[in-house]
Structure formats: C-alpha cells, structure tokens
Design a protein around this motif. Structure first.
Motif, PDB file in Angstrom:
ATOM      1  N   ASP A 195       0.833  -1.253  -0.045  1.00 13.10           N
ATOM      2  CA  ASP A 195      -0.008   0.092  -0.103  1.00 13.10           C
ATOM      3  C   ASP A 195       0.983   1.293  -0.109  1.00 13.10           C
ATOM      4  OD1 ASP A 195      -2.248  -1.621   0.054  1.00 13.10           O
ATOM      5  OD2 ASP A 195      -2.606  -1.439   2.327  1.00 13.10           O
ATOM      6  N   ASP A 196       1.927   1.343   0.749  1.00 16.75           N
ATOM      7  CA  ASP A 196       2.934   2.409   1.053  1.00 16.75           C
ATOM      8  C   ASP A 196       3.581   2.469  -0.624  1.00 16.75           C
ATOM      9  OD1 ASP A 196       2.066   2.922   3.456  1.00 16.75           O
ATOM     10  OD2 ASP A 196       4.007   2.017   4.415  1.00 16.75           O
ATOM     11  N   VAL A 197       3.840   1.523  -1.184  1.00 12.68           N
ATOM     12  CA  VAL A 197       4.593   1.719  -2.430  1.00 12.68           C
ATOM     13  C   VAL A 197       3.664   2.246  -3.423  1.00 12.68           C
ATOM     14  CG1 VAL A 197       5.498   0.228  -4.355  1.00 12.68           C
ATOM     15  CG2 VAL A 197       6.140  -0.293  -2.114  1.00 12.68           C
ATOM     16  N   TYR A 198       2.343   1.941  -3.452  1.00  9.69           N
ATOM     17  CA  TYR A 198       1.255   2.586  -4.282  1.00  9.69           C
ATOM     18  C   TYR A 198       1.072   3.953  -3.853  1.00  9.69           C
ATOM     19  CZ  TYR A 198      -0.086  -1.682  -6.791  1.00  9.69           C
ATOM     20  OH  TYR A 198      -0.305  -2.940  -7.511  1.00  9.69           O
ATOM     21  N   GLY A 199       1.180   4.162  -2.633  1.00  7.40           N
ATOM     22  CA  GLY A 199       1.051   5.361  -2.223  1.00  7.40           C
ATOM     23  C   GLY A 199       2.173   6.564  -2.708  1.00  7.40           C
TER      24      GLY A 199
END
Length: 88
Positions: A57-61
């Motif tokens: 999720d953080d990478v997508y963010g």
C-alpha cells in the motif's frame, strides 16, 4: 553505562530498517522476529503478511508499482528457511 542496541524496525513508507537502512525485515530484524514469535510461527506469518500488505500500500501511495514476487520473498520467503534451520 553501556548503550542498548538499537532495534531494527521499519521506517515507512520506504520500509527500510531504521538502524541499518537495509530493506526491512533485514537479517537482524528477522532474528529478532523469530525470537519474539518463538513457538508462534503462524502468528509471525500473519504479522509479516500484514506488514507486506502495508508495504505494498505504501509503495502504491508513493506512485510506484510493487513487484509482488519480490515483496513475497522479502517478507515471507525467508520463513520456510528459518523453520528448516531450526529443525536440524
């Protein structure tokens, strides 16, 4: 007075170790997790799977695309090796 060793915890959103800057969970973090979750390997797997999802999720963010196989290897792939080495 002896300084206490700094824990190897993740720094988000990059998911690098706060102590050694390696991708988390780094080697020392893996050892600490095995010790912390000793006898509770399923709980450790759930914890790491949840951490992997947060990292994805953080990478997508950050506007990037994660590599699912690399993320799996990094967060969960080492668990079977840890279990095998403990049996021998």
């Amino acid at each position: 007075m002896t300084a206490r060793p700094r824990p190897h915890l993740p720094m988000r959103p990059a998911w690098l170790c706060r102590n050694c800057a390696a991708p988390w969970p780094c080697g020392p973090a893996q050892l600490a997790l095995i010790t912390e979750f000793y006898g509770h390997s399923i709980a450790l797997a759930f914890y790491l799977a949840a951490s992997m999802q947060e990292a994805i999720d953080d990478v997508y963010g950050l506007g990037l695309r994660p590599d699912p196989s690399a993320m799996h290897a990094r967060f969960l792939g080492w668990l079977s090796l840890a279990r095998r080495s403990r049996r021998h």
